[in-house]
Structures are given as structure tokens and as C-alpha cells.
Design a protein around this motif. Structure first.
Motif, PDB file in Angstrom:
ATOM      1  N   ARG A   1       3.134 -20.034  -6.496  1.00  0.00           N
ATOM      2  CA  ARG A   1       2.983 -19.566  -7.949  1.00  0.00           C
ATOM      3  C   ARG A   1       4.368 -18.868  -8.518  1.00  0.00           C
ATOM      4  NH1 ARG A   1      -1.466 -15.092  -9.095  1.00  0.00           N
ATOM      5  NH2 ARG A   1      -0.488 -15.196 -11.022  1.00  0.00           N
ATOM      6  N   VAL A   2       4.622 -18.974  -9.670  1.00  0.00           N
ATOM      7  CA  VAL A   2       5.537 -18.183 -10.112  1.00  0.00           C
ATOM      8  C   VAL A   2       4.985 -16.727 -10.482  1.00  0.00           C
ATOM      9  CG1 VAL A   2       7.262 -17.825 -12.283  1.00  0.00           C
ATOM     10  CG2 VAL A   2       6.553 -20.278 -11.195  1.00  0.00           C
ATOM     11  N   ALA A   3       5.515 -15.921 -10.034  1.00  0.00           N
ATOM     12  CA  ALA A   3       5.119 -14.599  -9.741  1.00  0.00           C
ATOM     13  C   ALA A   3       5.774 -13.107 -10.264  1.00  0.00           C
ATOM     14  CB  ALA A   3       4.979 -14.147  -8.353  1.00  0.00           C
ATOM     15  N   ALA A   4       6.833 -13.568 -10.769  1.00  0.00           N
ATOM     16  CA  ALA A   4       7.729 -12.632 -11.568  1.00  0.00           C
ATOM     17  C   ALA A   4       9.024 -13.021 -12.312  1.00  0.00           C
ATOM     18  CB  ALA A   4       7.806 -11.485 -10.651  1.00  0.00           C
ATOM     19  N   LEU A   5       9.252 -12.576 -13.219  1.00  0.00           N
ATOM     20  CA  LEU A   5      10.661 -12.755 -14.018  1.00  0.00           C
ATOM     21  C   LEU A   5      11.466 -11.569 -13.901  1.00  0.00           C
ATOM     22  CD1 LEU A   5      12.281 -14.385 -16.126  1.00  0.00           C
ATOM     23  CD2 LEU A   5      10.954 -13.347 -17.996  1.00  0.00           C
ATOM     24  N   CYS A   6      12.753 -11.968 -13.553  1.00  0.00           N
ATOM     25  CA  CYS A   6      13.780 -11.005 -13.576  1.00  0.00           C
ATOM     26  C   CYS A   6      14.752 -11.137 -14.700  1.00  0.00           C
ATOM     27  CB  CYS A   6      14.730 -10.873 -12.299  1.00  0.00           C
ATOM     28  SG  CYS A   6      15.882  -9.578 -12.225  1.00  0.00           S
ATOM     29  N   LEU A   7      15.141 -10.129 -15.382  1.00  0.00           N
ATOM     30  CA  LEU A   7      15.949 -10.256 -16.614  1.00  0.00           C
ATOM     31  C   LEU A   7      17.583  -9.599 -16.171  1.00  0.00           C
ATOM     32  CD1 LEU A   7      13.805  -9.512 -19.573  1.00  0.00           C
ATOM     33  CD2 LEU A   7      14.543 -11.628 -18.790  1.00  0.00           C
TER      34      LEU A   7
END
Length: 212
Positions: free
Chosen positions: A83-89
Motif C-alpha cells: 500500500r501507498v503509506a505516506a507522502l513526503c514533501l
């Protein structure tokens, strides 16, 4: 202060190499060796997309992961599959400082040894918050030359990636906007009872696919 931009998404998996093989087989996206996160029992492979990347992350040392918050989080994330678990900016040093101050976060210096004897260094803020709530992003200030950024790696893709078509944060819309502090290019926000994150990869051909 540099505006926030999509840096990478974490694709959590129980088997790093099987997931990397699936992305190459099904979508033509190759991956490169990443490294290990010392003390966490986790490791990764990198799928460069030009200006952003996919981090395929999984447990590589069961004993070490068992006593690490990150290792335990990955186990929870992958209980039902990838699963896609987190987004980093991504931002710069002044941007990270301003964001951390606004959200009362403490930036943490981190590094990992990459192939070829190169050590990659960066500072993170908000990782614990993102692990607790996937509608929260975390933030990074890379302390490496531009050509060493993971998104620039020479992966032998069968297609030409063009970054992310979009990344979607689902949850309390007002809370998400407050967290981001403004609009972020490529990030869309939707109201949902359950917090989560999804992403779609864009190809130079104009096609895209949802990352799973």
C-alpha cells in the motif's frame, strides 16, 4: 523559502524485491538498490521518476524491526498487502525550518549508505505524525548535490516516467490544508472518514496508472 513539492511516496511492502519485480513487469518501471535505515530494521529500493520517486520500503531485519517504531509501522501497513503509506514533501533548509516551526515539529538529521560508497544525508520533520495519520505528510530537506537525489538515478525503465500525475490525501479536508499551509502542486485533498493516501504515476506518453 522554497515552495513545497512532491518528493516521494512510500510504497510499503512485505517483500521489497517481489514488489520491485511487479512494478517492472506490470508497468515497465525499474528500481535501483537503496539501502538500510540503521537501527530500524528497514530497507528500500528506489524507483526514480525524474523529479520525484517511489520508495519501496520493507523490513529487512526482523529482530531490529521488532523494537523500532518504523519497523512496527511497516508491519501494520503491509498486513493486507502492499500500500501507498505516506507522502513526503520536499523543501529547502529555510523551508523546513519554517514548516517545523509552524507545526511545532523537530527536524531530525538522517542518512543512509547508498551503493557506490555514497552516504546520502537529509533532515526530516513530521515522520511520526505521518506514520500515525496517513493524511499528514512529512517533510524533507535533502543535503546532497542535485545529481545524487534519488529521483535522478539511472534506472533502466522500459517506459519514460514523468513524475506523479497526482497524489491524493484523504481525511479531514480543513485539517489537511492547515497541515500543508497552502496548495502544493500535484497534491489533491478529498474529504473521507478514513485517512489515507493514494498516488498515480504519470508517463511521458500521457498515460498514468494508480500505484498499488
Amino acid at each position: 523559502m522554497t515552495a513545497l513539492a512532491i518528493d516521494h511516496v512510500i510504497l510499503a511492502t512485505a517483500d521489497i524485491y517481489a514488489t520491485a519485480a511487479r512494478l517492472e513487469r506490470d508497468h515497465g518501471l525499474a528500481s535501483l538498490p537503496g539501502g538500510r535505515h540503521a537501527g530500524h530494521g528497514t530497507g528500500n529500493r528506489i524507483v526514480p521518476l525524474g523529479d520525484a520517486y517511489i520508495e519501496i520500503m520493507g523490513v529487512v531485519d526482523e529482530a531490529e524491526a521488532a523494537v523500532s517504531p518504523m519497523g512496527s509501522w511497516l508491519r501494520e501497513q503491509t498486513a493486507a498487502g502492499d500500500r501507498v503509506a505516506a507522502l513526503c514533501l520536499r523543501t529547502d533548509a529555510p523551508g523546513l525550518h519554517a514548516t517545523a516551526e509552524r507545526l511545532r515539529l523537530r527536524p531530525l538529521p538522517m542518512s543512509r549508505d547508498a551503493p557506490g560508497g555514497v552516504t546520502l544525508s537529509w533532515r526530516l520533520a513530521g515522520l511520526a505524525e505521518a506514520m500515525a495519520d496517513p493524511s499528514r505528510t512529512f517533510f524533507i530537506d535533502w543535503q546532497v548535490p542535485p545529481d545524487q537525489h534519488p529521483a535522478r538515478g539511472p534506472a533502466p525503465h522500459r517506459v519514460e516516467p514523468a513524475g506523479f500525475a497526482w497524489v491524493e490525501l484523504a481525511g479531514d479536508v480543513d485539517a489537511i490544508h492547515d497541515w500543508l499551509g497552502g496548495e502544493v502542486a500535484g497534491v489533491r485533498v478529498v474529504e473521507a472518514r478514513e485517512p489515507g493516501v493514494r498516488a498515480a504515476v504519470a508517463l511521458a506518453s500521457g498515460e498514468s496508472f494508480v500505484l498499488t
